[in-house]
Motif scaffolding. Structure first.
Motif, PDB file in Angstrom:
ATOM      1  N   CYS A  66       4.464  -7.466  -2.682  1.00 43.47           N
ATOM      2  CA  CYS A  66       3.065  -7.505  -2.819  1.00 43.47           C
ATOM      3  C   CYS A  66       2.669  -7.931  -3.990  1.00 43.47           C
ATOM      4  N   THR A  67       1.348  -7.925  -4.413  1.00 46.28           N
ATOM      5  CA  THR A  67       0.759  -8.506  -5.702  1.00 46.28           C
ATOM      6  C   THR A  67      -0.379  -7.530  -5.801  1.00 46.28           C
ATOM      7  N   MET A  68      -0.632  -6.925  -7.020  1.00 50.93           N
ATOM      8  CA  MET A  68      -1.755  -6.337  -7.357  1.00 50.93           C
ATOM      9  C   MET A  68      -2.813  -7.369  -8.414  1.00 50.93           C
ATOM     10  N   THR A  69      -3.852  -7.921  -7.828  1.00 48.86           N
ATOM     11  CA  THR A  69      -4.712  -8.486  -8.661  1.00 48.86           C
ATOM     12  C   THR A  69      -5.692  -8.068  -9.506  1.00 48.86           C
ATOM     13  N   GLU A  70      -5.857  -6.918  -9.467  1.00 52.26           N
ATOM     14  CA  GLU A  70      -6.847  -5.905 -10.080  1.00 52.26           C
ATOM     15  C   GLU A  70      -6.167  -4.712 -10.970  1.00 52.26           C
ATOM     16  N   ALA A  71      -6.366  -4.289 -11.983  1.00 52.20           N
ATOM     17  CA  ALA A  71      -5.780  -3.430 -12.807  1.00 52.20           C
ATOM     18  C   ALA A  71      -6.146  -1.942 -12.154  1.00 52.20           C
ATOM     19  N   ILE A  72      -7.070  -1.626 -11.163  1.00 50.29           N
ATOM     20  CA  ILE A  72      -7.469  -0.829 -10.634  1.00 50.29           C
ATOM     21  C   ILE A  72      -6.768  -0.549  -9.269  1.00 50.29           C
ATOM     22  N   ASP A  73      -5.883  -1.625  -8.767  1.00 48.69           N
ATOM     23  CA  ASP A  73      -5.411  -1.293  -7.468  1.00 48.69           C
ATOM     24  C   ASP A  73      -4.281  -0.274  -7.590  1.00 48.69           C
ATOM     25  N   GLU A  74      -4.105   0.187  -6.411  1.00 49.62           N
ATOM     26  CA  GLU A  74      -2.744   1.328  -6.146  1.00 49.62           C
ATOM     27  C   GLU A  74      -2.214   0.850  -5.054  1.00 49.62           C
ATOM     28  N   ILE A  75      -0.771   0.986  -5.070  1.00 46.69           N
ATOM     29  CA  ILE A  75       0.035   0.687  -3.849  1.00 46.69           C
ATOM     30  C   ILE A  75       1.048   1.997  -3.531  1.00 46.69           C
ATOM     31  N   PHE A  76       0.990   2.648  -2.530  1.00 45.10           N
ATOM     32  CA  PHE A  76       1.769   3.781  -1.958  1.00 45.10           C
ATOM     33  C   PHE A  76       2.528   3.500  -0.900  1.00 45.10           C
ATOM     34  N   ILE A  77       3.905   3.616  -1.135  1.00 41.19           N
ATOM     35  CA  ILE A  77       4.789   3.101  -0.204  1.00 41.19           C
ATOM     36  C   ILE A  77       5.834   4.383   0.472  1.00 41.19           C
ATOM     37  N   GLY A  78       6.126   4.635   1.596  1.00 45.87           N
ATOM     38  CA  GLY A  78       6.696   5.431   1.979  1.00 45.87           C
ATOM     39  C   GLY A  78       7.627   4.966   3.081  1.00 45.87           C
ATOM     40  N   GLY A  79       8.691   5.531   3.400  1.00 53.25           N
ATOM     41  CA  GLY A  79       9.519   5.009   4.572  1.00 53.25           C
ATOM     42  C   GLY A  79       8.851   5.125   5.817  1.00 53.25           C
ATOM     43  N   LEU A  80       8.251   6.437   5.998  1.00 52.54           N
ATOM     44  CA  LEU A  80       7.543   6.831   7.091  1.00 52.54           C
ATOM     45  C   LEU A  80       6.006   6.509   6.821  1.00 52.54           C
ATOM     46  N   GLY A 102       2.809   5.758   3.838  1.00 48.04           N
ATOM     47  CA  GLY A 102       2.392   5.728   2.534  1.00 48.04           C
ATOM     48  C   GLY A 102       1.610   6.538   1.883  1.00 48.04           C
ATOM     49  N   GLU A 103       0.693   6.993   2.351  1.00 49.97           N
ATOM     50  CA  GLU A 103      -0.192   8.017   1.772  1.00 49.97           C
ATOM     51  C   GLU A 103      -0.682   9.034   2.627  1.00 49.97           C
ATOM     52  N   ILE A 104      -0.492  10.261   2.542  1.00 53.21           N
ATOM     53  CA  ILE A 104      -1.471  11.368   3.215  1.00 53.21           C
ATOM     54  C   ILE A 104      -2.285  11.998   2.469  1.00 53.21           C
ATOM     55  N   THR A 105      -3.625  12.016   2.733  1.00 51.87           N
ATOM     56  CA  THR A 105      -4.756  12.492   1.998  1.00 51.87           C
ATOM     57  C   THR A 105      -4.971  14.102   2.476  1.00 51.87           C
ATOM     58  N   THR A 106      -4.978  14.238   3.508  1.00 56.04           N
ATOM     59  CA  THR A 106      -4.850  15.773   4.179  1.00 56.04           C
ATOM     60  C   THR A 106      -4.292  15.867   5.541  1.00 56.04           C
ATOM     61  N   THR A 107      -3.382  16.558   5.917  1.00 58.95           N
ATOM     62  CA  THR A 107      -2.976  16.798   7.267  1.00 58.95           C
ATOM     63  C   THR A 107      -3.043  18.627   7.386  1.00 58.95           C
ATOM     64  N   LYS A 108      -2.722  18.967   8.731  1.00 62.23           N
ATOM     65  CA  LYS A 108      -2.677  20.194   8.901  1.00 62.23           C
ATOM     66  C   LYS A 108      -1.121  20.676   8.833  1.00 62.23           C
ATOM     67  N   GLU A 109      -0.147  19.715   9.348  1.00 65.21           N
ATOM     68  CA  GLU A 109       1.247  20.076   9.336  1.00 65.21           C
ATOM     69  C   GLU A 109       2.172  18.664   9.038  1.00 65.21           C
TER      70      GLU A 109
END
Length: 195
Positions: free
Chosen positions: A102-116, A118-125
């Motif tokens: 992948c490529t970031m074109t902007e300095a404010i971009d974020e990339i989160f990568i996980g095997g299962l 990428g990102e969890i903002t909130t979950t119960k479990e």
């Protein structure tokens, strides 16, 4: 499937072979996925993009996933991003290989990568996850990139009884001081009984 809102529960009653079949990640799904211990074999793209789903007892095998995109991204074999305070993600695994170019074109971009996931903002479990994917990262990254074997970033919530048996190889270039990589999760507030 294109971006939409889907709220019907899904129960997978047998193994599914996706080898050599095109797949586009499902966006906007908000129901429950009951894998019933079955396997989805040979995925070439993440199963879900951004979702509010609960997912349980589902296993991805022989995955050969390649993601080549530009911008602000969340990438995981099971889901790119999960955001739902009542979601339960439990007893899921992924095995195979995932290549990120992948490529970031902007300095404010974020990339989160996980095997299962990428990102969890909130979950119960979030529990009983096992990653066996080998993750290879190419590309150019100007700002934050977080890579974890199981999950890239957990903003709120805990990861419980989970493990990473895969590898992470970074071949890309980064001008950022915000590049984080860890065997299990790059950022999390609470880890319990994880290896």
């Amino acid at each position: 499937a294109e971006a939409a809102t889907f709220d019907k529960d899904i129960s997978i009653t047998a193994d599914i072979d996706m080898t050599d079949k095109a797949w586009t990640p499902i966006e906007g799904y908000v129901g429950n996925v009951y894998g019933n211990g079955n396997k989805i074999k040979g995925l070439t793209a993440p199963l879900f993009g951004t979702t509010a789903a609960s997912i349980e007892n589902l296993h991805l095998t022989d995955a050969d996933i390649t993601v080549s995109e530009v911008g602000n991204l969340r990438i995981g074999a099971l889901a790119g991003k999960i955001d739902n305070a009542t979601a339960v993600i439990t007893n899921c695994s992924a095995e195979g290989k995932m290549t990120i170019n992948c490529t970031m074109t902007e300095a404010i971009d974020e990339i989160f990568i996980g095997g299962l996931i990428g990102e969890i903002t909130t979950t119960k479990e979030c529990s009983e996850l096992c990653n066996k994917l080998d993750i290879v990262i190419d590309g150019t990254y100007k700002n934050t990139i977080r890579t974890g074997g199981c999950i890239g970033d957990i903003r709120n919530g805990a990861l419980i009884n989970s493990s990473n048996l895969g590898t992470i190889t970074f071949n890309g270039s980064t001008g950022s001081t915000h590049a984080f990589s860890a065997g299990l999760v790059a950022y999390a507030k609470v880890l319990t009984n994880c290896t």
